[in-house]
Motif scaffolding. Structure first.
Motif, mmCIF file in Angstrom:
data_model
loop_
_atom_site.group_PDB
_atom_site.id
_atom_site.type_symbol
_atom_site.label_atom_id
_atom_site.label_comp_id
_atom_site.label_asym_id
_atom_site.label_seq_id
_atom_site.Cartn_x
_atom_site.Cartn_y
_atom_site.Cartn_z
ATOM 1 N N VAL A 189 36.480 -41.963 -38.599
ATOM 2 C CA VAL A 189 36.137 -43.154 -37.809
ATOM 3 C C VAL A 189 34.949 -43.885 -38.430
ATOM 4 O O VAL A 189 34.960 -45.109 -38.582
ATOM 5 C CB VAL A 189 35.828 -42.750 -36.352
ATOM 6 N N LEU A 248 39.491 -45.853 -33.850
ATOM 7 C CA LEU A 248 39.647 -46.452 -35.176
ATOM 8 C C LEU A 248 39.617 -47.976 -35.096
ATOM 9 O O LEU A 248 38.960 -48.640 -35.916
ATOM 10 C CB LEU A 248 40.962 -45.983 -35.807
ATOM 11 N N ALA A 262 36.021 -45.640 -41.525
ATOM 12 C CA ALA A 262 36.733 -46.881 -41.221
ATOM 13 C C ALA A 262 35.762 -48.007 -40.901
ATOM 14 O O ALA A 262 35.954 -49.155 -41.316
ATOM 15 C CB ALA A 262 37.694 -46.653 -40.048
#
Length: 379
Positions: free
Chosen positions: A236, A288, A239
């Motif tokens: 996460v 995400l 990202a």
């Protein structure tokens, strides 16, 4: 190289501390009231010291103050790594914050001085480099950090700061060591705050960075509540920072032109989306998507807001103007973490929505033509 390494170190602190927040809470047995001070002790120290850093940079020389700041940041990291109780930990975080406050406003000054013909582009390139580095670290290091402990993070930050310090020693005696322009006195703060354009940019920075900081504080707690593994938490965070780096790269050629207004307006909208997803969609896909939205929003606000600050700063006060930029950013983070920690989702989302609306109004009126002319010495 010195400013880039220091800038990456400053950025890594933002991404690595959330990765070890849960381990810190358990190892130091922090209460719910103590936990926000992991962020706020550092952020308050940055916010206060950054004013001194910018002022000294304009008076004594950018390179000298830069070197002093990175060395103090390294010392604070060592103290944090050696701490075994909350009070010693806070002392190290405060020293880290003072060091970061001294050198961080000088990084964009050094970089834009090297590429004065394309200031927005060099800031975006710097942001891209930092973004790619901090995107890879969580992905590659989440399991390692979880296994070896949180102290490794602060040792690594101290080592990077020492590298920046060693590089700065090789150029501190060279040409350009002294800051150009007049040497400001304390009345310089009044001159900066008398500019309506700068007030608008600073308000925008306070609101947007406050939202980003709260997201970074709340994200590991939400992931822990959802039972996420350390590996997924790393994904996460990867990202988030990869989207920041990619957006910075794509926008690097647009930020110096007419698109700076729309880019800056897009930032708070992305931030609102990210916070909404975090608090109301606590799932793998939601985490995400929220991280990507925050990463893009951060990229759209980071270099453009710094560029606008430097554009509207009076001659001879660019370091001080940059320092106020970081002060307001950190105070925005302190305010939101203190106000919204432990609050329910409706309160969080409503508060963020108000700040987003305010930031959009500020940047829209500024980039639509009001206060466009840069402020000059004596204006």
């Amino acid at each position: 190289m010195g400013p880039i390494v220091a800038g990456v170190t400053f950025a890594l602190e933002i991404v690595l501390v959330p990765m070890v927040l849960i381990a810190l809470r358990e190892d130091l047995q922090l209460t719910e009231a103590q936990l926000p001070w992991v962020y706020n002790a550092y952020s308050i120290a940055v916010a206060l010291a950054v004013l001194v850093g910018g002022w000294l940079g304009d008076r004594l020389g950018v390179r000298q103050v830069f070197a002093a700041g990175v060395s103090l940041f390294a010392l604070g990291g060592v103290i944090v790594a050696l701490s075994g109780q909350f009070e010693t930990f806070l002392l190290g975080r405060v020293l880290q914050g003072i060091g970061g406050g001294l050198f961080s406003p000088l990084v964009p000054i050094l970089l834009t001085s090297a590429r004065s013909e394309k200031p927005g582009k060099i800031l975006m390139i710097w942001g891209s480099i930092a973004g790619y580095v901090v995107a890879l670290v969580p992905l590659l290091g989440a399991q390692v950090i979880a296994g070896l402990g949180w102290k490794l993070v602060f040792v690594a930050l101290a080592v990077m700061a020492l590298v920046a310090f060693a590089v700065s020693l090789t150029v501190s005696a060279g040409a350009g060591a002294k800051a150009p322009g007049s040497r400001p006195d304390l009345r310089a703060f009044a001159r900066l705050l008398a500019s309506r354009s700068l007030i608008q940019v600073y308000t925008y920075i306070f609101c947007t960075y406050g939202c980003i900081t709260f997201f970074l504080f709340h994200l590991p707690l939400a992931l822990d509540d959802a039972g996420a593994t350390a590996g997924f938490a790393g994904v996460v965070l990867c990202a988030l920072w990869l989207s920041f780096a990619m957006a910075s790269t794509m926008l690097s050629n647009a930020v110096d032109g007419k698109w700076i207004g729309p880019i800056s307006v897009a930032a708070p909208i992305c931030l609102l989306l990210g916070v909404a997803l975090l608090v109301h969609l606590p799932s793998s896909a939601g985490f995400l998507a929220a991280a990507i939205a925050i990463g893009v929003g951060f990229a759209c606000s980071n270099a453009p807001s710094t560029q606008l600050v430097l554009k509207h700063a009076p001659d001879g006060l660019r370091s001080l103007a940059s320092s106020l930029d970081i002060t307001l950013a950190r105070l925005g983070g302190v305010a939101l973490v203190a106000a919204l920690a432990g609050r329910d989702g409706a309160v969080v989302l409503g508060s963020v929505a108000v700040l987003v609306l305010l930031s959009v109004l500020c940047i829209w009126t500024l980039t639509r033509g009001r206060g466009q002319a840069p402020l000059r010495e004596g204006a």
